[in-house]
Write an enzyme that holds these catalytic residues in place. Sequence first.
Site, short mmCIF file in Angstrom:
data_model
loop_
_atom_site.label_atom_id
_atom_site.label_comp_id
_atom_site.label_asym_id
_atom_site.label_seq_id
_atom_site.Cartn_x
_atom_site.Cartn_y
_atom_site.Cartn_z
CD GLN A 129 -2.41 1.25 3.35
OE1 GLN A 129 -1.87 0.77 3.92
NE2 GLN A 129 -3.17 1.64 3.15
CB SER A 173 2.14 6.73 4.45
OG SER A 173 1.46 5.91 5.41
CB SER A 216 3.76 -3.47 5.12
OG SER A 216 3.27 -2.82 6.54
CD GLU A 248 -4.97 0.28 6.85
OE1 GLU A 248 -5.28 1.69 6.13
OE2 GLU A 248 -3.83 -0.17 6.81
CD GLU A 304 -3.14 9.87 19.67
OE1 GLU A 304 -3.05 9.22 18.33
OE2 GLU A 304 -3.25 9.25 20.32
C1 LIG Z 1 3.85 -0.78 11.33
C2 LIG Z 1 3.45 0.15 10.60
C3 LIG Z 1 2.97 -0.66 9.50
C4 LIG Z 1 3.12 0.35 8.30
N1 LIG Z 1 2.05 0.06 6.93
C5 LIG Z 1 1.74 1.19 6.10
C6 LIG Z 1 1.44 0.79 4.57
O1 LIG Z 1 1.87 -0.41 4.26
N2 LIG Z 1 1.36 1.68 4.10
C7 LIG Z 1 1.37 2.90 4.44
O2 LIG Z 1 0.74 3.77 3.59
N3 LIG Z 1 1.47 3.74 5.30
C8 LIG Z 1 1.45 2.82 6.34
N4 LIG Z 1 1.93 2.82 7.79
C9 LIG Z 1 1.95 4.73 8.11
C10 LIG Z 1 0.35 5.03 9.09
O3 LIG Z 1 -0.73 4.69 7.86
C11 LIG Z 1 1.14 6.10 9.47
O4 LIG Z 1 2.20 6.03 10.53
C12 LIG Z 1 -0.77 6.80 10.30
O5 LIG Z 1 -1.23 7.40 9.23
C13 LIG Z 1 0.30 8.40 10.78
O6 LIG Z 1 1.12 8.85 10.04
P1 LIG Z 1 1.94 9.81 10.85
O7 LIG Z 1 2.77 8.64 10.85
O8 LIG Z 1 2.40 10.59 9.35
O9 LIG Z 1 2.19 10.57 12.12
P2 LIG Z 1 0.91 11.46 11.63
O10 LIG Z 1 0.03 11.87 10.65
O11 LIG Z 1 2.38 12.97 11.47
O12 LIG Z 1 0.48 11.70 13.34
C14 LIG Z 1 1.60 12.39 14.56
C15 LIG Z 1 0.69 12.52 15.73
O13 LIG Z 1 -0.41 13.57 15.78
C16 LIG Z 1 -1.31 13.10 16.20
N5 LIG Z 1 -2.97 13.20 15.20
C17 LIG Z 1 -2.68 13.87 13.77
N6 LIG Z 1 -3.61 13.94 12.80
C18 LIG Z 1 -4.86 14.37 14.05
C19 LIG Z 1 -5.83 14.81 14.00
N7 LIG Z 1 -6.40 15.28 13.36
N8 LIG Z 1 -6.34 14.74 15.52
C20 LIG Z 1 -5.91 14.58 16.31
N9 LIG Z 1 -4.23 14.05 16.27
C21 LIG Z 1 -3.79 13.51 15.19
C22 LIG Z 1 -1.82 11.66 15.52
O14 LIG Z 1 -2.94 10.75 16.29
C23 LIG Z 1 -0.30 11.65 15.89
O15 LIG Z 1 -0.36 11.26 17.71
C24 LIG Z 1 2.20 1.88 8.70
C25 LIG Z 1 2.54 2.53 10.36
C26 LIG Z 1 3.20 1.06 10.68
C27 LIG Z 1 3.99 1.31 12.32
#
Ligand SMILES: Cc1cc2nc3c(=O)[nH]c(=O)nc-3n(C[C@H](O)[C@H](O)[C@H](O)COP(=O)(O)OP(=O)(O)OC[C@H]3O[C@@H](n4cnc5c(N)ncnc54)[C@H](O)[C@@H]3O)c2cc1C
Length: 394
Positions: free
Chosen positions: A112, A115, A148, A231, A364
Site C-alpha cells: 500500500q 503514507s 509494509s 483496512e 487519535e
Molecule cells: C507498523 C506500521 C505499518 C504501516 N504500514 C503502512 C503501509 O503499508 N502503507 C502505508 O501507506 N502506510 C503505512 N503505515 C503508516 C501509517 O498509516 C501512518 O504512520 C499513520 O497514518 C500516521 O501517520 P504519520 O506517521 O505521518 O503521523 P502523523 O499523521 O504525523 O501523526 C502524528 C501524531 O499526531 C496525531 N494527529 C495527527 N492528526 C490528528 C488529528 N487530526 N487529530 C488528532 N490527532 C492527530 C496522530 O494521532 C499522531 O499521534 C504503517 C505504520 C506502521 C506503524
Amino acid sequence: MSDAADLRRRTAALLAAHPVATTDRLDFLRARFDAGLAWVHFPEGLGGLGAPRALQAVVDAELTAAGAPDNDPGRIGIGLGMAAPTVLRYGTEEQRRRFLRPLWTGEEVWCQLFSEPGAGSDLAGLATRAVRDDGGDWVVDGQKVWTSSAHLARWAILVARTDPTVPKHRGMTYFVCDMTDPGVEVRPLRQITGEAEFNEVFLTGVKIPDAHRLGEVGDGWRVAQTTLMNERVAIGGARTPREGGMVGVAAAAWRAHPELRTHDLHQRLLKLWVDAEVARLTGERLRQQLTQGQPGPEGSGMKLAFARLAQQLSGWEVEFRGEDGLTYDDWTLRRPEGVDFTGRVAGYRYLRAKGNSIEGGTSEVLLNIVAERVLGLPPEPRTDKDVAWKDLPR
Ligand SMILES: Cc1cc2nc3c(=O)[nH]c(=O)nc-3n(C[C@H](O)[C@H](O)[C@H](O)COP(=O)(O)OP(=O)(O)OC[C@H]3O[C@@H](n4cnc5c(N)ncnc54)[C@H](O)[C@@H]3O)c2cc1C
C-alpha cells in the site's frame, strides 16, 4: 443463492476432485478460487458465489478439517484486506479478472503506497505527482514511506496527486503500480522491534498505464476510503476464537507460572479477558453486518479497541514475567517470515503492539472518525477544505 448445505456440497466436490494429499498447494488454491470457495461473498467467476459473507466460516471449517492448504493470509494481508475490496468495487471487469485470482492465491503480493513523509494522518495532503503523458498514460514521481511488504510486492495500490490546482481531497487519483518498474526503489526501514517489516519507496519516472487506474481521474479520495475502511476491519476485526490472539498468550503465561501470580495481576487479567471477549463478539457482529466489501465507520471502533487491548495485554505480560519480561530475542534487521507474534518473546509483543495504534490510522484520528461519523458530534474545524493544494503551506 448458496446456503450452508450447498457450500458443504461444493466443498466436498472440490476435495473429491483435488485430493489434499496428492494435489499441489497452488493447484488446490487455484481450484478453490475457481470453485467460488475463496471468498464466498465475491461474485461468481471472481472466487465467490455471491453468498452471504458469514457463510465463509462454513467453507473454512470444512477445509481445515480436511487438512487443506490455506493461502497464508498473514503474508498477503494487504492484498486480501485492502486491495481486493477496492479492485472489486472500482475495478473494471478486466482489472478484476487480471488481479483478483493471483492476489487470493498469494502468487502476487500487494503493498500500500499511501503514507508519505509529509502525509500520514493527513493523507489527502500527499505530494506524489502523477502526470499524464501524450499517450494518455501516467508518469509518477514522489516518495512513500512505512510501506509494509514493499520488498515482497508485485503490485501496489497507490494514491497520487493528479491536479494540484484544486482542494486537496479533489485532486488525487488511485492507481495500481507495478513494483517491478525500474523507477521503483525500495529501501528497508528498521522498526522499534529490530525488524524491517516496512520500507521507504522512491518513485522516479514510474510509468503506469491508464488501464491500471482504479476509479475516475480526481476521484482517488473516494476510492481510498474503501481501502481505509476495509483496512481497519482487516486489522481490528480479524476472526479469532475465544481466548485467541494476545489474550490467549497472556492467559497461557498465567497458567504456566503460578509462582508469578499476584492478586493485582489476577484482577487486571480478568478485566482484560472480559474486554477481549467483548471485542471478539462485537467483531463477530460487525462481520455479520458487512455487506459485500463495504464496511462503515464502525470498523474504526473495532480497530481502536484492538490496538488498546493489544497494548494493555502485552504490557500486562511483560509485567507478569518480571525480569524475564525484559529480555529480547532478536535485534537483527530481520524480515519477519513465518513466525507470528505468538512465537516471539513478551518484549517483542510489547514493542510490536506500539505500532498497532499508528498503522491503519492512529487511535487519535480514529477517535475523530467515531466522534463525527458514529456519534454525530460536531466536526473538527478544517480550514483547508476550499484552498487549492498548491497553495497550502508545506
Ligand atoms: C507498523 C506500521 C505499518 C504501516 N504500514 C503502512 C503501509 O503499508 N502503507 C502505508 O501507506 N502506510 C503505512 N503505515 C503508516 C501509517 O498509516 C501512518 O504512520 C499513520 O497514518 C500516521 O501517520 P504519520 O506517521 O505521518 O503521523 P502523523 O499523521 O504525523 O501523526 C502524528 C501524531 O499526531 C496525531 N494527529 C495527527 N492528526 C490528528 C488529528 N487530526 N487529530 C488528532 N490527532 C492527530 C496522530 O494521532 C499522531 O499521534 C504503517 C505504520 C506502521 C506503524
